[in-house]
Write a protein that holds these residues in place. Structure first.
Motif, mmCIF file in Angstrom:
data_model
loop_
_atom_site.group_PDB
_atom_site.id
_atom_site.type_symbol
_atom_site.label_atom_id
_atom_site.label_comp_id
_atom_site.label_asym_id
_atom_site.label_seq_id
_atom_site.Cartn_x
_atom_site.Cartn_y
_atom_site.Cartn_z
ATOM 1 N N THR A 325 22.748 49.202 27.615
ATOM 2 C CA THR A 325 22.472 48.625 28.859
ATOM 3 C C THR A 325 21.079 48.165 28.961
ATOM 4 O O THR A 325 20.610 47.239 29.827
ATOM 5 C CB THR A 325 23.037 49.529 29.983
ATOM 6 N N ASN A 326 20.433 49.132 28.326
ATOM 7 C CA ASN A 326 18.794 48.869 28.506
ATOM 8 C C ASN A 326 17.959 47.982 27.537
ATOM 9 O O ASN A 326 16.922 47.781 27.411
ATOM 10 C CB ASN A 326 17.939 50.169 28.509
ATOM 11 N N GLY A 327 19.111 47.025 26.780
ATOM 12 C CA GLY A 327 18.811 46.019 26.061
ATOM 13 C C GLY A 327 18.691 46.283 24.650
ATOM 14 O O GLY A 327 17.979 45.379 23.843
ATOM 15 N N ILE A 364 27.970 46.606 29.243
ATOM 16 C CA ILE A 364 26.612 46.303 30.109
ATOM 17 C C ILE A 364 27.035 45.687 31.347
ATOM 18 O O ILE A 364 26.476 46.206 32.375
ATOM 19 C CB ILE A 364 25.850 44.982 29.233
ATOM 20 N N ARG A 365 28.106 44.959 31.522
ATOM 21 C CA ARG A 365 28.447 44.224 32.799
ATOM 22 C C ARG A 365 28.956 45.265 33.846
ATOM 23 O O ARG A 365 28.549 45.400 34.912
ATOM 24 C CB ARG A 365 29.350 43.127 32.537
ATOM 25 N N THR A 366 29.881 46.270 33.251
ATOM 26 C CA THR A 366 30.370 47.362 33.904
ATOM 27 C C THR A 366 29.188 48.217 34.592
ATOM 28 O O THR A 366 29.344 48.702 35.851
ATOM 29 C CB THR A 366 31.255 47.895 33.141
ATOM 30 N N LEU A 367 28.453 48.727 33.654
ATOM 31 C CA LEU A 367 27.276 49.499 34.272
ATOM 32 C C LEU A 367 26.325 49.020 35.244
ATOM 33 O O LEU A 367 25.691 49.634 35.670
ATOM 34 C CB LEU A 367 26.657 50.200 33.023
ATOM 35 N N LEU A 368 25.940 47.651 34.985
ATOM 36 C CA LEU A 368 25.138 46.830 36.107
ATOM 37 C C LEU A 368 25.809 46.410 37.279
ATOM 38 O O LEU A 368 25.014 45.776 37.924
ATOM 39 C CB LEU A 368 24.292 45.848 35.225
#
Length: 375
Positions: A325-327, A364-368
């Motif tokens: 999630t941090n890229g 990523i979408r879920t966590l952001l």
């Protein structure tokens, strides 16, 4: 009488130190009542739980069976339930029970060498049932009137101490629950007392203060890097501490704090925690202030334990999800963790399964998405 007074001090010490109740029961049995064993039992009607907060001379199996509800089938428990509160007496004489309740005598009293049982209810209402039970062996003398009188003298002290014990337990439970919840809060959270003293910081706040020096701890309080921003922040804190909770528009505000080494400001939103008024309906008292902190440049601050609790991830899987999630790419994650790319891909498959998604972008979408902002 001196012995009883010393014992009363032990009872009140147990009221705020739960681990002391076993010593209280040991002293009560050995020094006061000459009993071979005994216990303080609590049946919480509201919580649906049973426990012994203090016991002496009882096998662990007996204590465990009571907690699992077996005590309600005990004739002694049933007999004591009908006793008036505060009126101690000898409840069981095995010589009288032997014929009237042969199974109870043969299965409980005789194998455990219980010839006599005295007891006293301390509380018995819709909220809970609290009582003391004391046992003597077959070879001992029955409990005398003098013994029973001693127990009755102790009733008001046990009553007060156990009520204090319960209130302390409620406070501890509430604090533990609150601390757990705030530790999982996805924004930085600092709570200030009305005088500006820092009362609480969650782990995310500590991380943000470490990486963005626009705000820092200063003594017992906090301080902005620039003097003018620090003055504005102090004024806002004072305003929120004195805010009238009935005026909704005054209850929260925000400020951006800057530092020469950072391109973007640290965003701080302030809100009063005073949601009530004085008991007599007068003006509300000054309240504590919550500071919610976020940094647009910082990596996503998700505590690993949050993912483990929410999705039942392992420590390694939660670390991979956060790094993703941090890229970071799977290759970069593997290099940072000292593992192979195949290992990371295997962990990703487990993450997909546990989160109910099918690809990296979904993780990523879920966590952001904001769904995990407060857990």
């Amino acid at each position: 009488m001196d012995g009883l007074l010393d014992f009363v001090g032990e009872v009140y010490e147990a009221s705020y130190n739960p681990g002391h109740w076993n010593r209280v029961m040991t002293l009560l049995c050995e020094k006061i009542m000459n009993a071979r064993s005994g216990a303080i039992f609590i049946e919480d009607h509201q919580g649906g739980t049973r426990s012994m907060i203090g016991y002496h001379g009882l096998p662990k199996a007996v204590v465990a069976s009571y907690r699992f509800g077996m005590g309600k089938y005990d004739y002694t428990f049933q007999a004591q339930r009908d006793e008036p509160v505060g009126q101690a007496r000898q409840i069981i004489d095995s010589r009288e029970v032997k014929d009237a309740h042969p199974y109870y005598f043969r299965l409980i009293l005789k194998p455990n060498d219980i010839g006599f049982i005295s007891g006293m209810n301390i509380y018995h209402d819709k909220e809970w049932h609290v009582g003391i039970g004391l046992h003597r062996s077959f070879n001992a003398d029955p409990f005398s009137d003098e013994d029973i009188a001693k127990l009755r003298l102790l009733y008001p002290h046990f009553k007060r101490a156990i009520r204090i014990h319960r209130e302390f337990h409620r406070l501890r439970t509430r604090q533990q629950t609150l601390h757990s919840a705030m530790s999982r809060f996805m924004l930085g959270l600092i709570i200030l007392e009305p005088d500006g003293t820092v009362a609480y910081r969650n782990p995310v706040a500590d991380a943000l203060l470490t990486h963005h020096n626009a705000l820092a701890l200063a003594g017992t309080g906090i301080k902005a890097y620039y003097a003018d921003e620090n003055t504005r922040l102090a004024c806002l804190i004072q305003k929120q501490a004195k805010a009238d909770p009935r005026e909704i528009n005054t209850r929260n505000t925000a400020i951006g704090l800057h530092h020469p080494d950072r391109d973007n400001a640290l965003t701080v939103m302030l809100a009063t925690l005073n949601e009530g008024s004085t008991p007599d309906g007068g003006e509300p008292t000054n309240g504590s202030v919550a500071l919610y902190i976020s940094d647009s440049d910082s990596p996503l601050n998700i505590p690993a334990e949050t993912l483990r609790a929410l999705y039942e991830m392992t420590q390694a899987e939660s670390n991979v999800a956060i790094a993703l999630t941090n890229g970071l790419s799977p290759g970069q994650i593997a290099e940072n963790n000292g593992t192979s790319v195949d290992t990371v891909r295997s962990q990703l498959k487990a993450i997909y399964s546990k989160m109910g998604v099918s690809k990296q972008q979904d993780v990523i979408r879920t966590l952001l998405s904001g769904a995990m902002q407060v857990l």
